[in-house]
Motif scaffolding. Structure first.
Motif, PDB file in Angstrom:
ATOM      1  N   TRP A   1      -1.504  11.347  -0.118  1.00 28.54           N
ATOM      2  CA  TRP A   1      -1.061  12.074   1.079  1.00 28.54           C
ATOM      3  C   TRP A   1      -1.607  11.412   2.343  1.00 28.54           C
ATOM      4  CZ3 TRP A   1      -2.406  17.801  -0.552  1.00 28.54           C
ATOM      5  CH2 TRP A   1      -1.621  18.159  -1.651  1.00 28.54           C
ATOM      6  N   MET A   2      -2.887  11.018   2.302  1.00 29.36           N
ATOM      7  CA  MET A   2      -3.479  10.375   3.486  1.00 29.36           C
ATOM      8  C   MET A   2      -2.713   9.116   3.853  1.00 29.36           C
ATOM      9  SD  MET A   2      -7.537  10.950   2.574  1.00 29.36           S
ATOM     10  CE  MET A   2      -8.258  10.018   3.908  1.00 29.36           C
ATOM     11  N   VAL A   3      -2.432   8.295   2.856  1.00 30.37           N
ATOM     12  CA  VAL A   3      -1.726   7.040   3.130  1.00 30.37           C
ATOM     13  C   VAL A   3      -0.333   7.345   3.668  1.00 30.37           C
ATOM     14  CG1 VAL A   3      -0.768   4.967   2.061  1.00 30.37           C
ATOM     15  CG2 VAL A   3      -3.084   5.730   1.462  1.00 30.37           C
ATOM     16  N   ASP A   4       0.360   8.323   3.053  1.00 31.06           N
ATOM     17  CA  ASP A   4       1.698   8.704   3.534  1.00 31.06           C
ATOM     18  C   ASP A   4       1.647   9.111   5.004  1.00 31.06           C
ATOM     19  OD1 ASP A   4       2.977   8.258   1.201  1.00 31.06           O
ATOM     20  OD2 ASP A   4       3.193  10.355   0.617  1.00 31.06           O
ATOM     21  N   GLN A   5       0.714   9.987   5.329  1.00 30.33           N
ATOM     22  CA  GLN A   5       0.665  10.548   6.684  1.00 30.33           C
ATOM     23  C   GLN A   5       0.158   9.543   7.708  1.00 30.33           C
ATOM     24  OE1 GLN A   5       1.689  13.452   7.828  1.00 30.33           O
ATOM     25  NE2 GLN A   5       2.068  14.618   5.978  1.00 30.33           N
ATOM     26  N   PHE A   6      -0.839   8.766   7.334  1.00 30.52           N
ATOM     27  CA  PHE A   6      -1.478   7.883   8.314  1.00 30.52           C
ATOM     28  C   PHE A   6      -0.659   6.619   8.582  1.00 30.52           C
ATOM     29  CE2 PHE A   6      -5.951   9.527   6.946  1.00 30.52           C
ATOM     30  CZ  PHE A   6      -5.627  10.766   7.465  1.00 30.52           C
ATOM     31  N   THR A   7       0.306   6.346   7.738  1.00 30.39           N
ATOM     32  CA  THR A   7       1.092   5.124   7.931  1.00 30.39           C
ATOM     33  C   THR A   7       2.559   5.451   8.202  1.00 30.39           C
ATOM     34  OG1 THR A   7       1.524   4.877   5.581  1.00 30.39           O
ATOM     35  CG2 THR A   7      -0.441   3.801   6.433  1.00 30.39           C
ATOM     36  N   MET A   8       2.861   6.707   8.555  1.00 33.41           N
ATOM     37  CA  MET A   8       4.249   7.086   8.845  1.00 33.41           C
ATOM     38  C   MET A   8       4.737   6.366  10.101  1.00 33.41           C
ATOM     39  SD  MET A   8       4.225  11.108   7.920  1.00 33.41           S
ATOM     40  CE  MET A   8       5.590  11.610   8.921  1.00 33.41           C
ATOM     41  N   GLY A   9       6.036   6.130  10.146  1.00 36.39           N
ATOM     42  CA  GLY A   9       6.624   5.528  11.333  1.00 36.39           C
ATOM     43  C   GLY A   9       6.392   4.032  11.411  1.00 36.39           C
ATOM     44  N   GLY A  10       6.104   3.417  10.355  1.00 38.28           N
ATOM     45  CA  GLY A  10       5.898   1.969  10.383  1.00 38.28           C
ATOM     46  C   GLY A  10       5.319   1.501   9.062  1.00 38.28           C
ATOM     47  N   GLY A  11       4.669   2.432   8.405  1.00 41.01           N
ATOM     48  CA  GLY A  11       4.161   2.119   7.071  1.00 41.01           C
ATOM     49  C   GLY A  11       3.051   1.095   7.099  1.00 41.01           C
ATOM     50  N   LEU A  12       2.719   0.665   5.930  1.00 40.30           N
ATOM     51  CA  LEU A  12       1.572  -0.230   5.789  1.00 40.30           C
ATOM     52  C   LEU A  12       1.840  -1.619   6.353  1.00 40.30           C
ATOM     53  CD1 LEU A  12       0.113   0.732   2.342  1.00 40.30           C
ATOM     54  CD2 LEU A  12      -1.082   0.693   4.519  1.00 40.30           C
ATOM     55  N   THR A  13       3.091  -1.896   6.703  1.00 38.95           N
ATOM     56  CA  THR A  13       3.354  -3.217   7.266  1.00 38.95           C
ATOM     57  C   THR A  13       2.613  -3.388   8.591  1.00 38.95           C
ATOM     58  OG1 THR A  13       5.340  -2.298   8.250  1.00 38.95           O
ATOM     59  CG2 THR A  13       5.624  -3.541   6.222  1.00 38.95           C
ATOM     60  N   LEU A  14       2.278  -2.244   9.242  1.00 37.63           N
ATOM     61  CA  LEU A  14       1.536  -2.330  10.496  1.00 37.63           C
ATOM     62  C   LEU A  14       0.056  -2.632  10.263  1.00 37.63           C
ATOM     63  CD1 LEU A  14       2.992   0.543  12.691  1.00 37.63           C
ATOM     64  CD2 LEU A  14       3.394  -1.905  12.862  1.00 37.63           C
ATOM     65  N   ILE A  15      -0.398  -2.377   9.061  1.00 34.23           N
ATOM     66  CA  ILE A  15      -1.796  -2.668   8.726  1.00 34.23           C
ATOM     67  C   ILE A  15      -1.838  -4.047   8.099  1.00 34.23           C
ATOM     68  CG2 ILE A  15      -3.771  -1.978   7.336  1.00 34.23           C
ATOM     69  CD1 ILE A  15      -2.903   0.852   7.575  1.00 34.23           C
ATOM     70  N   ARG A  16      -2.551  -4.926   8.756  1.00 36.86           N
ATOM     71  CA  ARG A  16      -2.525  -6.317   8.305  1.00 36.86           C
ATOM     72  C   ARG A  16      -3.386  -6.500   7.055  1.00 36.86           C
ATOM     73  NH1 ARG A  16      -4.565  -9.522  13.045  1.00 36.86           N
ATOM     74  NH2 ARG A  16      -5.470  -7.558  13.687  1.00 36.86           N
ATOM     75  N   ARG A  17      -2.873  -7.238   6.121  1.00 32.58           N
ATOM     76  CA  ARG A  17      -3.616  -7.536   4.902  1.00 32.58           C
ATOM     77  C   ARG A  17      -4.301  -8.895   5.022  1.00 32.58           C
ATOM     78  NH1 ARG A  17      -2.295  -4.235   0.647  1.00 32.58           N
ATOM     79  NH2 ARG A  17      -0.552  -2.844   1.010  1.00 32.58           N
TER      80      ARG A  17
END
Ligand SMILES: [Zn+2]
Length: 210
Positions: free
Chosen positions: A81-97
């Motif tokens: 749920w945390m990942v779903d909510q915290f990365t909404m509107g752009g998803g994990l692509t906005l978080i650089r790996r």
């Protein structure tokens, strides 16, 4: 579906289920999700649930049941749920790996490590139990103000430069002093966020604390 016998973290009802919440409590909790974003120094702090004293009795039950749970299993559904909510509107692509997840040190076993492991599994990130508390005077001897002056130190060599994103995780945030101390101990990584389950506010404060 991988069902196993579990006790619901909130109502304590036993049953065969995939996660550690019964369907009723999982639905109730889902409806209580209301992500909060706070800025503490240069840090963005995201929490899944706003928790005010006395308003949601399932929150203290949940936090108490998760205390000392360093294994990721009871945290897993909440981490999703945390990942779903915290990365909404752009998803994990906005978080650089690559990403590293760092738990805030706590009691042993450290429940924030359980949450970190669950978040790490959900997003495919490394987990590093990288921080240790700096021992100071006994907690009993400290006044309320002093208690917030918590400090951490790196467990080993700093590694954050190996990662493009650092996520610091904890179960409950109150003043943000602990999150700030973790950030400083990690040598202020450039792309860093704090992810928490609960944003705990004092009585009478309804808005996000800034
Ligand atoms: Zn339940």
């Amino acid at each position: 579906m991988n069902q196993k016998f579990t006790i619901c973290l909130i109502c304590k009802l036993p049953g065969f289920r995939e996660h550690h919440l019964c369907r009723h409590c999982a639905l109730e909790l889902r409806l209580l999700q209301s992500p909060v974003v706070r800025s503490i120094e240069e840090l963005v702090v995201r929490s899944l649930f706003p928790w005010q004293a006395g308003d949601k009795m399932c929150f203290p039950d949940l936090v108490y049941a998760l205390k000392g749970r360093a294994d990721p299993h009871p945290w897993f559904e909440l981490a999703v749920w945390m990942v779903d909510q915290f990365t909404m509107g752009g998803g994990l692509t906005l978080i650089r790996r690559p990403i590293v997840v760092v738990p805030i040190p706590g009691s042993a076993p450290n429940h924030a490590l359980g949450l970190a492991r669950a978040v790490g599994r959900v997003i495919g990130a490394d987990v590093e139990d990288a921080l240790l508390p700096v021992k100071k005077r006994s907690q009993k001897a400290l006044s309320r103000g002093d208690r917030q002056a918590v400090e951490f130190r790196p467990r080993g060599e700093l590694f954050c430069t190996d990662y493009k994103t650092v996520l610091i995780v904890d179960d409950v945030i109150t003043t943000g002093a602990t999150a700030g101390a973790a950030f400083r101990a990690l040598n202020r990584p450039e792309n860093c966020e704090v992810w928490c389950l609960m944003d705990r506010r004092p009585c009478g404060v309804h808005d996000a604390l800034l």
